[in-house]
Design an enzyme around this catalytic site. Structure first.
Site, mmCIF file in Angstrom:
data_model
loop_
_atom_site.group_PDB
_atom_site.id
_atom_site.type_symbol
_atom_site.label_atom_id
_atom_site.label_comp_id
_atom_site.label_asym_id
_atom_site.label_seq_id
_atom_site.Cartn_x
_atom_site.Cartn_y
_atom_site.Cartn_z
ATOM 1 N N ASP A 112 0.672 -1.254 -0.058
ATOM 2 C CA ASP A 112 0.033 -0.072 -0.026
ATOM 3 C C ASP A 112 0.496 0.881 0.042
ATOM 4 O O ASP A 112 2.018 1.142 0.771
ATOM 5 C CB ASP A 112 -0.570 -0.161 1.180
ATOM 6 C CG ASP A 112 -2.228 0.459 0.703
ATOM 7 O OD1 ASP A 112 -2.158 1.355 0.275
ATOM 8 O OD2 ASP A 112 -2.974 0.188 1.413
ATOM 9 N N ASP A 213 -2.987 4.944 -2.540
ATOM 10 C CA ASP A 213 -4.066 5.351 -1.578
ATOM 11 C C ASP A 213 -4.504 6.851 -2.300
ATOM 12 O O ASP A 213 -3.175 7.637 -1.946
ATOM 13 C CB ASP A 213 -2.976 4.711 0.226
ATOM 14 C CG ASP A 213 -4.542 5.576 1.193
ATOM 15 O OD1 ASP A 213 -5.913 5.265 0.708
ATOM 16 O OD2 ASP A 213 -4.097 6.803 1.458
ATOM 17 N N GLU A 262 -5.950 3.968 -6.480
ATOM 18 C CA GLU A 262 -8.488 4.594 -5.752
ATOM 19 C C GLU A 262 -7.991 5.554 -5.715
ATOM 20 O O GLU A 262 -7.819 6.815 -5.949
ATOM 21 C CB GLU A 262 -7.261 4.713 -4.532
ATOM 22 C CG GLU A 262 -8.709 4.545 -3.311
ATOM 23 C CD GLU A 262 -8.447 4.478 -1.620
ATOM 24 O OE1 GLU A 262 -9.873 4.457 -0.854
ATOM 25 O OE2 GLU A 262 -7.854 5.644 -1.692
ATOM 26 N N HIS A 330 -10.830 -3.110 3.413
ATOM 27 C CA HIS A 330 -11.241 -2.324 4.628
ATOM 28 C C HIS A 330 -11.348 -1.470 5.379
ATOM 29 O O HIS A 330 -11.941 -0.885 6.439
ATOM 30 C CB HIS A 330 -9.484 -2.797 4.702
ATOM 31 C CG HIS A 330 -8.929 -1.663 4.400
ATOM 32 N ND1 HIS A 330 -9.085 -1.056 2.360
ATOM 33 C CD2 HIS A 330 -8.811 -0.266 4.689
ATOM 34 C CE1 HIS A 330 -8.577 -0.090 2.184
ATOM 35 N NE2 HIS A 330 -7.874 0.615 3.547
ATOM 36 N N ASP A 331 -12.371 -0.638 4.455
ATOM 37 C CA ASP A 331 -13.113 0.512 4.238
ATOM 38 C C ASP A 331 -14.673 0.801 4.032
ATOM 39 O O ASP A 331 -15.143 1.460 4.203
ATOM 40 C CB ASP A 331 -12.955 1.741 3.088
ATOM 41 C CG ASP A 331 -11.290 2.207 3.568
ATOM 42 O OD1 ASP A 331 -11.484 2.558 4.831
ATOM 43 O OD2 ASP A 331 -10.175 2.842 2.697
#
Length: 555
Positions: A112, A213, A262, A330-331
Site C-alpha cells: 500500500d 492510496d 484508489e 477494509h473501508d
C-alpha cells in the site's frame, strides 16, 4: 498467432508485463489477519504462517494494507517512516522473509503506497511546523489564518474542517483526512523527489507493485475555490493532477509491477485516461458502484445500482483499460451483509458475479468464508475514528444513544476489520489473547476449518470459481454483455470470444422470481458448469430464488 521468433518474443514480453490480468488478488488487513506472537494484533509472521492457506485458495498476489511505522491515528494510513516496519507487525527482516517465501509459492506481494499525506509525527512535518522559514515548511500546505478565520470552509472526509490551526506559527495546515494526517504539497519538486526515491527503494527490494492510496486527492484547487454541488470537488481529481501521475507512471514503467490506484471521483467516462493503454495505472479502484439505499441505520447496497454501475465500467474499459473488481475492502462493510442476507448462498452468488466479470478480482480477507458484519452493541466496541466522530455528531444533533449507534455503525469500516475467523476456538484462532478488536460471535459457524469438513463450503466455491476463471481465456479477456438490464435483482451477463460463450445468471435476492429471456435468445446447447444450488437447464422462462447462481457454457 505469432509466426516469427520476433512475434513470439513480443507475445511473451506482453504476457509477462500483464501478468495481473490473469491473476486473482487477495487483500490482507494485517492487524486482523493472524497474530503469531500472542499480543492480540496480527503481524507479518502471521501472514507468513498462512501462505499455504492462500495458495490452497488459488490466489496469485496479496495486497497488504500499510505496515509502515505509524502512530496509528488511522490504522497505519498515517505514516511516520516510509522505510520502516511498524513494531506491531514485526521487522524488515520479517517482511523480506515473507516476500521470499511468497515468491517461492508463486504468490506476488503488493504494498500500500500512501503519498497524499503523512503522519503529523513524520520527521518532515515535525520540522515543517517549527517555523515559517524551516526548509521543510513547504513540504505541506500552510496558510495564514486565525482560529476564527480559516482559509475556507472545506470539510474533511473524517468530518470537521480540512484545516488545523497552529498557535506557534499562526498558520493553519491542510488535511483531507484526520488532523493527524497533513497533506503533502505535491507542487513542491523536493517532495516529489523524496517520494520517488522511496518508491524506487521498495521496488528494488523486490515487491511486485503498489495499491496507491487516495491518489486522486494529491492536487488541490485554489483556496478560494467555491463549492457548488460536490463538497469534495476542491481536492478530488483536480485539473493538473495528470502531470504528477505521468511522473509516477514513468517510474512504474521501469519495473514489471502492478499498479492499482484508489481513484475516488474518477467517473467511468474518464476511466480509460487513468487505466487505458496510455493511462497512469494498470487498474483503478472506483467507488461509483457503492451506493446505499434505505433509511439511516438500516441501509443496504442497491443491487440495481450495482449492476448498472459495474456494467458502465465494463463497457467504458472494454477496449482500453482494465477493471479492478471488488465488493468489499477494509473501508466497507461485508458484502454478504450489504447485498445479501448473511447466508452462504448469498456469499456464493456474489462471488459468482464478481469473479467472472472482466478485470482482476480482489478478494478481501474472510470474504471467501462468507464473513459477515459485526453486531456492535456500544460505541466502546468501535475503533474507526470516522465512525466515532459520526456518532458524536449525531448525538449533538439530538439523536438518542441508541439511534446514533444504529446509524453510525450501519456502514462502519470496523465491520470488515474484525479478526479473521480461523476456527471455532475462543478468539477464532486469530490469537490466544484478547484481540485489538472483538471477534464476531458467529466464528463458531463461519470459519476457515469449514473447508476441511464441508465440501460445499463458501471457501470451496471460491476455489471452483478461481479455477474456472483461469481455465479459459473467455473468462479473462472475453467480451462482457449485460443481459436482462431492467431486472431489479437478477445480474446476468455473457463473456464471449470467437470460439467460446459463457452465460452467468445470478439472483441477488431471497424472493422467488421468474426470469424470461427474449424469444430471439437461443437457450439450447448450453451446459451448466457451476451452481450454488441444484443444476437446472437454461430455458426461456426460469424460476429463481434464494440467491441462486448458475454458470453455463455454450457447447
Amino acid at each position: 498467432m505469432p509466426n516469427t521468433a520476433i512475434d513470439i518474443q513480443r507475445q511473451l514480453l506482453t504476457e509477462k508485463s500483464t501478468w495481473w490480468k490473469n491473476s486473482v488478488g487477495y487483500q490482507i488487513y494485517p492487524r486482523s489477519f493472524k497474530d503469531s506472537n500472542h499480543d492480540g494484533i496480527g503481524d507479518l509472521n502471521g501472514i507468513h504462517q498462512k501462505l499455504p492457506y492462500l495458495k490452497e485458495l488459488g490466489i496469485d498476489f496479496i495486497w497488504i494494507n500499510p505496515i509502515y511505522a505509524s502512530p496509528n491515528a488511522d490504522n497505519g494510513y498515517d505514516i511516520s517512516d516510509y522505510q520502516a516496519i511498524h513494531k506491531d507487525f514485526g521487522t524488515m527482516e520479517d517482511f523480506q522473509s515473507l516476500v521470499k517465501e511468497a515468491h517461492e509459492l508463486d504468490i506476488k506481494i503488493i504494498m500500500d503506497l500512501v503519498v497524499n499525506h503523512t503522519s503529523d509525527q513524520h520527521p518532515w512535518f515535525l520540522e515543517s511546523k517549527k517555523s515559517l522559514d524551516n526548509p521543510y515548511r513547504d513540504y505541506y500546505h500552510w496558510v495564514d489564518a486565525t482560529p476564527e478565520q480559516l482559509p475556507n470552509d472545506w470539510q474533511s472526509f473524517f468530518g470537521g474542517s480540512t484545516w488545523t490551526y497552529d498557535e506557534t506559527t499562526k498558520q493553519a495546515y491542510f488535511h483531507v483526512f484526520a488532523k493527524e494526517q497533513p497533506d503533502l504539497n505535491w507542487t513542491n519538486p523536493k517532495v516529489r523527489h523524496e517520494i520517488y526515491q522511496m518508491i524506487r527503494w521498495w521496488l528494488e527490494l523486490g515487491i511486485d507493485g503498489f495499491r496507491i492510496d487516495a491518489i486522486s486527492h494529491i492536487q488541490k484547487e485554489a483556496w478560494d475555490f467555491k463549492i457548488t454541488d460536490n463538497q469534495w470537488a476542491p481536492f478530488m481529481n483536480v485539473a493538473g493532477i495528470e502531470n504528477y501521475l505521468a511522473e509516477l507512471r514513468a517510474i512504474f514503467n521501469e519495473y514489471n509491477v502492478m499498479t492499482v490506484g484508489e481513484a475516488s471521483g474518477v467517473p467511468h467516462s474518464e476511466a480509460s485516461e487513468w487505466t487505458g493503454d496510455h493511462g497512469y495505472f494498470n487498474m483503478i479502484f472506483e467507488l461509483e458502484h457503492c451506493q446505499r439505499v434505505g433509511e439511516l441505520g438500516s441501509q443496504k447496497g442497491s443491487i440495481f445500482h450495482l449492476k448498472h454501475s459495474l456494467n458502465q465500467w465494463q463497457t467504458s474499459l472494454a477496449d482500453d483499460g482494465w477493471n479492478a473488481l471488488y465488493l468489499e475492502n477494509h473501508d466497507t462493510p461485508r458484502s454478504v451483509s450489504v447485498y445479501g442476507d448473511d447466508s452462504p448462498e448469498a456469499a456464493k452468488a456474489l462471488a459468482t458475479v464478481l469473479l467472472l466479470l472482466k478485470g482482476t478480482p480482489f478478494i478481501y480477507q474472510g470474504q471467501e468464508l462468507g464473513m459477515t458484519n459485526f453486531p456492535f452493541s456500544s460505541i466502546e466496541e468501535i475503533d474507526a475514528a470516522d465512525t466515532i466522530h459520526f456518532y458524536q455528531t449525531l448525538l449533538t444533533e439530538g439523536k438518542t444513544t441508541k439511534e446514533a449507534l444504529n446509524i453510525a455503525i450501519n456502514w462502519s469500516r470496523d465491520h470488515s476489520r474484525t479478526p479473521f475467523q480461523w476456527d471455532e476456538s475462543l478468539f477464532g484462532g486469530f490469537s490466544t489473547v484478547t484481540p485489538w478488536l472483538k471477534v464476531n460471535q458467529n466464528h463458531q459457524l463461519i470459519n476457515a476449518t469449514q473447508k476441511d469438513v464441508e465440501t460445499n463450503s463458501v471457501f470451496h466455491y471460491y476455489q471452483q470459481l478461481i479455477r474456472l476463471r483461469k481455465s479459459t481465456e473467455a473468462l479473462i479477456y472475453g467480451v462482457f454483455t449485460l443481459l436482462l438490464p431492467e431486472h431489479p435483482t437478477v445480474f446476468s451477463y455473457t463473456r464471449t470470444t470467437e470460439t467460446e460463450s459463457w452465460l452467468i445468471l445470478v439472483q441477488l435476492d431471497q424472493n422467488q422470481i421468474t426470469v424470461t429471456f427474449p424469444d430471439s435468445w437461443e437457450t439450447a446447447g448450453w451446459e451448466e458448469v457451476l451452481t450454488n444450488t441444484e443444476y437446472k437447464p437454461l430455458a426461456h422462462k426460469m424460476i429463481l430464488s434464494d440467491y441462486e447462481a448458475h454458470v453455463y457454457r455454450k457447447v
